[in-house]
Scaffold this motif. Structure first.
Motif, PDB file in Angstrom:
ATOM      1  N   PRO A  33      -8.905 -17.015  -5.583  1.00  0.00           N
ATOM      2  CA  PRO A  33      -8.599 -15.855  -4.748  1.00  0.00           C
ATOM      3  C   PRO A  33      -7.112 -15.490  -4.828  1.00  0.00           C
ATOM      4  CG  PRO A  33      -8.772 -17.808  -3.387  1.00  0.00           C
ATOM      5  CD  PRO A  33      -9.010 -18.250  -4.801  1.00  0.00           C
ATOM      6  N   ALA A  34      -6.813 -14.246  -4.549  1.00  0.00           N
ATOM      7  CA  ALA A  34      -5.421 -13.800  -4.540  1.00  0.00           C
ATOM      8  C   ALA A  34      -5.298 -12.606  -3.612  1.00  0.00           C
ATOM      9  CB  ALA A  34      -4.963 -13.424  -5.952  1.00  0.00           C
ATOM     10  N   ALA A  35      -4.084 -12.396  -3.148  1.00  0.00           N
ATOM     11  CA  ALA A  35      -3.822 -11.264  -2.257  1.00  0.00           C
ATOM     12  C   ALA A  35      -2.417 -10.762  -2.505  1.00  0.00           C
ATOM     13  CB  ALA A  35      -3.986 -11.689  -0.798  1.00  0.00           C
ATOM     14  N   SER A  36      -2.196  -9.517  -2.155  1.00  0.00           N
ATOM     15  CA  SER A  36      -0.849  -8.966  -2.251  1.00  0.00           C
ATOM     16  C   SER A  36       0.004  -9.477  -1.100  1.00  0.00           C
ATOM     17  CB  SER A  36      -0.905  -7.440  -2.194  1.00  0.00           C
ATOM     18  OG  SER A  36      -1.502  -6.924  -3.356  1.00  0.00           O
ATOM     19  N   ASP A  37       1.316  -9.304  -1.234  1.00  0.00           N
ATOM     20  CA  ASP A  37       2.202  -9.819  -0.196  1.00  0.00           C
ATOM     21  C   ASP A  37       2.037  -9.090   1.132  1.00  0.00           C
ATOM     22  OD1 ASP A  37       3.253  -7.507  -1.213  1.00  0.00           O
ATOM     23  OD2 ASP A  37       5.195  -8.344  -1.771  1.00  0.00           O
ATOM     24  N   ALA A  38       1.434  -7.919   1.119  1.00  0.00           N
ATOM     25  CA  ALA A  38       1.242  -7.183   2.368  1.00  0.00           C
ATOM     26  C   ALA A  38      -0.164  -7.374   2.942  1.00  0.00           C
ATOM     27  CB  ALA A  38       1.497  -5.692   2.129  1.00  0.00           C
ATOM     28  N   THR A  43      -7.762 -10.067  -1.534  1.00  0.00           N
ATOM     29  CA  THR A  43      -8.278  -8.799  -2.048  1.00  0.00           C
ATOM     30  C   THR A  43      -8.835  -8.954  -3.460  1.00  0.00           C
ATOM     31  OG1 THR A  43      -6.069  -8.234  -2.802  1.00  0.00           O
ATOM     32  CG2 THR A  43      -6.734  -7.368  -0.670  1.00  0.00           C
ATOM     33  N   SER A  44      -8.673 -10.130  -4.019  1.00  0.00           N
ATOM     34  CA  SER A  44      -9.216 -10.384  -5.349  1.00  0.00           C
ATOM     35  C   SER A  44      -9.848 -11.768  -5.355  1.00  0.00           C
ATOM     36  CB  SER A  44      -8.104 -10.310  -6.403  1.00  0.00           C
ATOM     37  OG  SER A  44      -8.572 -10.802  -7.634  1.00  0.00           O
ATOM     38  N   VAL A  45     -11.114 -11.812  -5.642  1.00  0.00           N
ATOM     39  CA  VAL A  45     -11.804 -13.105  -5.759  1.00  0.00           C
ATOM     40  C   VAL A  45     -12.308 -13.208  -7.195  1.00  0.00           C
ATOM     41  CG1 VAL A  45     -13.708 -14.538  -4.967  1.00  0.00           C
ATOM     42  CG2 VAL A  45     -12.453 -13.119  -3.335  1.00  0.00           C
ATOM     43  N   GLN A  46     -11.575 -13.949  -7.978  1.00  0.00           N
ATOM     44  CA  GLN A  46     -11.980 -14.136  -9.367  1.00  0.00           C
ATOM     45  C   GLN A  46     -12.565 -15.523  -9.546  1.00  0.00           C
ATOM     46  OE1 GLN A  46     -12.429 -12.220 -11.720  1.00  0.00           O
ATOM     47  NE2 GLN A  46     -11.183 -10.393 -11.382  1.00  0.00           N
TER      48      GLN A  46
ATOM     49  N   PRO B  14      -4.103  -7.588  -6.857  1.00  0.00           N
ATOM     50  CA  PRO B  14      -3.064  -7.853  -5.862  1.00  0.00           C
ATOM     51  C   PRO B  14      -1.760  -8.260  -6.528  1.00  0.00           C
ATOM     52  CG  PRO B  14      -4.623  -9.665  -5.952  1.00  0.00           C
ATOM     53  CD  PRO B  14      -5.176  -8.601  -6.836  1.00  0.00           C
ATOM     54  N   HIS B  15      -0.673  -8.011  -5.833  1.00  0.00           N
ATOM     55  CA  HIS B  15       0.630  -8.361  -6.387  1.00  0.00           C
ATOM     56  C   HIS B  15       1.663  -8.440  -5.270  1.00  0.00           C
ATOM     57  CE1 HIS B  15      -0.022  -3.979  -6.626  1.00  0.00           C
ATOM     58  NE2 HIS B  15       1.188  -3.920  -6.123  1.00  0.00           N
ATOM     59  N   GLY B  16       2.748  -9.064  -5.545  1.00  0.00           N
ATOM     60  CA  GLY B  16       3.803  -9.198  -4.542  1.00  0.00           C
ATOM     61  C   GLY B  16       5.153  -9.291  -5.208  1.00  0.00           C
ATOM     62  N   ARG B  54      -1.900  -9.908 -10.353  1.00  0.00           N
ATOM     63  CA  ARG B  54      -3.104 -10.132 -11.145  1.00  0.00           C
ATOM     64  C   ARG B  54      -3.568  -8.793 -11.706  1.00  0.00           C
ATOM     65  NH1 ARG B  54      -7.689 -13.580  -8.383  1.00  0.00           N
ATOM     66  NH2 ARG B  54      -6.263 -15.210  -9.064  1.00  0.00           N
ATOM     67  N   GLN B  56      -6.666  -6.811 -13.519  1.00  0.00           N
ATOM     68  CA  GLN B  56      -8.115  -6.966 -13.610  1.00  0.00           C
ATOM     69  C   GLN B  56      -8.719  -5.739 -14.284  1.00  0.00           C
ATOM     70  OE1 GLN B  56      -9.188  -9.237  -9.520  1.00  0.00           O
ATOM     71  NE2 GLN B  56      -8.644  -7.128  -9.222  1.00  0.00           N
ATOM     72  N   ASN B  84       5.042  -2.947  -2.405  1.00  0.00           N
ATOM     73  CA  ASN B  84       3.870  -2.669  -1.572  1.00  0.00           C
ATOM     74  C   ASN B  84       4.232  -2.093  -0.202  1.00  0.00           C
ATOM     75  OD1 ASN B  84       1.612  -3.464  -3.113  1.00  0.00           O
ATOM     76  ND2 ASN B  84       2.151  -5.601  -2.856  1.00  0.00           N
ATOM     77  N   ARG B 107     -15.540 -12.671 -13.094  1.00  0.00           N
ATOM     78  CA  ARG B 107     -16.080 -11.376 -12.682  1.00  0.00           C
ATOM     79  C   ARG B 107     -15.224 -10.338 -13.416  1.00  0.00           C
ATOM     80  NH1 ARG B 107     -14.689 -10.296  -7.613  1.00  0.00           N
ATOM     81  NH2 ARG B 107     -16.194  -8.612  -7.564  1.00  0.00           N
TER      82      ARG B 107
END
Lengths: 135, 121
Positions: A33-38, A43-46, B14-16, B54, B56, B84, B107
């Motif tokens: 899983p991953a998410a943006s800093d905000a 928000t991403s389940v790979q 997602p990214h940061g 990431r 995708q 963001n 996926r």
């Protein structure tokens, strides 16, 4: 809907695995899983590439005693239908690699063996798991 | 959603952004037999921004396009990065764009990446 009751036979290549207690097949991928800093939530389940594994428990210990880890063959088993006249099911896990053997000798019950396998796909594209109606 | 020169490069996943501090460069001089030291402040220097995320896509070819679009901005020119949260970072250049290993398939197709930006004062 077909229901199944009982395992008719299990074989690893040409070696029969008699007196089966259970066969468990697992298809599993690692979660990434991953998410943006905000973000508050992922928000991403790979998923990683899945592995197909099997665990076979049998009451016979003689056959597993002669097997060595790393052996590769097709693992196949047939399950019997719950209703008479209904077809059974034959499952084949091609390219199964024996990765663990556990022998349990009990004091006042039958000895059991647990064999664990992980499947290698032949070409990276073919699913090692195949199931069909038993003939 | 982050953008680079208002181009949407990163929204596939997602990214940061990790923002480094502005460093000050200085020269220190000491003299034999004297306590203390002389510090010459040379001013603010560039800072590093680390953008991780990431990418995708449904197909490997689409992911290759996303990667090449980012690589096209590694041109040594100064750009404006927006993160963001809407913060704007002008005068940044891409020093390094790396993917964390080969493209992965689960996926769809995906890869994690890191971009090291350098922002000039």
């Amino acid at each position: 809907m077909e229901r199944y009751l009982g395992i008719s036979s299990v074989a690893f290549g040409q070696t029969p695995l008699p007196l089966p207690l259970s066969v468990r097949v697992t298809r599993q991928a690692q979660l990434e899983p991953a998410a943006s800093d905000a973000d508050l939530y992922a928000t991403s389940v790979q998923l990683t590439r899945p592995t197909i594994a099997a665990e076979v428990r049998i009451r016979d210990t003689a056959a597993p005693e002669g097997m060595s880890l790393g052996q590769k063959a097709d693992l196949s088993f047939t399950i019997a239908p719950a209703q008479s006249g209904a077809p059974g099911r034959r499952v084949t896990l091609s390219g199964a690699v024996l990765v663990a053997v556990e022998l349990a000798y009990e004091q006042s019950s039958l000895a059991t063996a647990t064999l664990r396998f992980v499947c290698e796909s032949q070409d990276g594209q073919t699913d090692p798991f195949a199931a069909e109606e038993a003939q | 959603m982050s953008t680079l020169d208002e181009v949407d490069l990163f929204s596939s996943g997602p990214h940061g952004l990790q923002v480094g501090a502005w460093p000050r460069e200085r020269v220190r001089r000491g003299f034999a037999g004297l306590d203390g030291e002389l510090v010459l402040d040379l001013g603010v220097r560039s800072r590093l921004l680390s953008h991780t995320g990431r990418l995708q896509a449904a197909a490997a070819a689409e992911l290759d396009i996303l990667i090449s679009e980012i690589e096209a901005f590694a041109d040594g020119q100064l750009h404006t990065l927006e993160d963001n949260r809407g913060r704007s970072f002008p005068r940044v250049l891409i020093e390094e764009f790396t993917t964390a290993g080969p493209i992965r398939c689960g996926r769809g197709f995906w890869c994690d990446y890191t971009i090291r930006f350098r922002q000039l004062p």
